[in-house]
Design a protein around this motif. Structure first.
Motif, PDB file in Angstrom:
ATOM      1  N   ALA A  59       7.480 -38.775 115.433  1.00 41.62           N
ATOM      2  CA  ALA A  59       8.102 -37.582 116.000  1.00 41.62           C
ATOM      3  C   ALA A  59       9.505 -37.946 116.468  1.00 41.62           C
ATOM      4  N   ASP A  60      10.225 -36.947 116.974  1.00 40.21           N
ATOM      5  CA  ASP A  60      11.536 -37.210 117.564  1.00 40.21           C
ATOM      6  C   ASP A  60      11.676 -36.385 118.835  1.00 40.21           C
ATOM      7  N   ALA A  61      12.852 -36.439 119.447  1.00 41.86           N
ATOM      8  CA  ALA A  61      13.030 -35.770 120.740  1.00 41.86           C
ATOM      9  C   ALA A  61      12.881 -34.255 120.631  1.00 41.86           C
ATOM     10  N   ALA A  62      13.063 -33.706 119.425  1.00 42.48           N
ATOM     11  CA  ALA A  62      12.906 -32.255 119.246  1.00 42.48           C
ATOM     12  C   ALA A  62      11.469 -31.815 119.491  1.00 42.48           C
ATOM     13  N   SER A  63      10.524 -32.742 119.439  1.00 42.86           N
ATOM     14  CA  SER A  63       9.125 -32.398 119.705  1.00 42.86           C
ATOM     15  C   SER A  63       8.933 -31.939 121.153  1.00 42.86           C
ATOM     16  N   TRP A  64       9.908 -32.232 122.003  1.00 42.90           N
ATOM     17  CA  TRP A  64       9.851 -31.812 123.407  1.00 42.90           C
ATOM     18  C   TRP A  64      10.521 -30.456 123.638  1.00 42.90           C
ATOM     19  N   SER A  65      11.022 -29.798 122.583  1.00 44.75           N
ATOM     20  CA  SER A  65      11.860 -28.602 122.759  1.00 44.75           C
ATOM     21  C   SER A  65      11.226 -27.552 123.664  1.00 44.75           C
ATOM     22  N   GLY A  66       9.949 -27.236 123.418  1.00 45.08           N
ATOM     23  CA  GLY A  66       9.272 -26.223 124.229  1.00 45.08           C
ATOM     24  C   GLY A  66       9.134 -26.640 125.676  1.00 45.08           C
ATOM     25  N   VAL A  67       8.842 -27.925 125.883  1.00 46.94           N
ATOM     26  CA  VAL A  67       8.699 -28.463 127.243  1.00 46.94           C
ATOM     27  C   VAL A  67      10.048 -28.447 127.960  1.00 46.94           C
ATOM     28  N   ILE A  68      11.103 -28.823 127.239  1.00 49.89           N
ATOM     29  CA  ILE A  68      12.450 -28.823 127.827  1.00 49.89           C
ATOM     30  C   ILE A  68      12.819 -27.421 128.297  1.00 49.89           C
TER      31      ILE A  68
END
Length: 239
Positions: A16-25
């Motif tokens: 995965a990458d940091a974009a996997s956190w988009s919803g959490v962010i």
């Protein structure tokens, strides 16, 4: 205790990458919580932990480290950084000092991930090519993200960030949960990490645990509000 709101540093895991956190962010920003999601190099436990620790140390004020999957192993080591005030494990490995991912996993039945890894090689200085792994694309939806829409998983499957195979054998140089408070989210239907591994590590760490039944390994993608709410609990407790 400080009155400064801690900055949340989100550490993604393998494949995965940091974009996997988009919803959490988006959820955390909605709560007014400062957040940063740097890239995880995925080259090895010691090097990756050192990178995460260096990012944390350059943040003004307190930091809550959040690790997904392999990222949990990294926050376990990087969490000894002075300004880190809490640890949040999201479907993650919580290692003991001197323990490797392979050792921790080896105590429990293997997840379907183990038989669906594809090997690649990459060049390293002054030596033979090193091995890295991804999840076979056809197995990715069921193993990693069974509760994520199919059109999304098709994209995620071809955009994976590979993990250096050596990362499974490296041992943790520290276990920050011994001195820092921790929280853990167990993904009840995880097919990438056996949920028993997540429960065991969380219990050993004395973490405050939330379990989401039916959640896949990609719980941060499928249930960002639930993940963000646990992180908010950690931020409130350490503010």
């Amino acid at each position: 205790m400080t009155t400064t709101t801690p900055t949340v540093l989100l550490v993604h895991g393998a494949f995965a990458d940091a974009a996997s956190w988009s919803g959490v962010i988006a959820e955390l920003q909605g709560y007014g919580i400062p957040v940063i999601a740097p890239p995880n190099p995925l080259r090895g436990l010691a090097a990756d932990s050192a990178y995460v620790a260096s990012v944390a140390a350059q943040i003004d004020g307190p930091v809550v480290l959040v690790g997904h999957s392999y990222g949990g192993a990294l926050i376990t080591v990087a969490g000894v950084t002075e300004n880190v005030v809490g640890l949040v494990y999201v479907a993650a490995y919580a290692l003991e000092e001197g323990e490797s991912l392979g050792e921790l996993q080896g105590r429990f039945p293997l997840s379907p991930l183990a038989s669906n890894l594809k090997q690649w090689t990459y060049p390293v200085e002054d030596g033979d090519p090193a091995v890295e792994v991804t999840i076979a694309a056809d197995a990715f939806p069921s193993v990693f993200a069974a509760d994520v829409p199919a059109d999304v998983t098709k994209v995620l499957a071809v955009a994976q960030r590979p993990l250096a195979a050596a990362a499974f054998e490296e041992t943790a140089a520290a276990a920050a949960w011994k001195t820092k408070p921790s929280w853990a989210l167990v993904a009840g239907a995880d097919e990438a990490i056996n949920p028993e591994v997540e429960r065991f590590g969380a219990k050993r760490a004395g973490a405050t645990v939330v379990e989401i039944e039916g959640a896949s390994h990609a719980v941060a993608v499928s249930q960002p509000k639930e993940v963000a709410d646990l992180i908010r609990d950690a931020v409130r407790a350490t503010s």
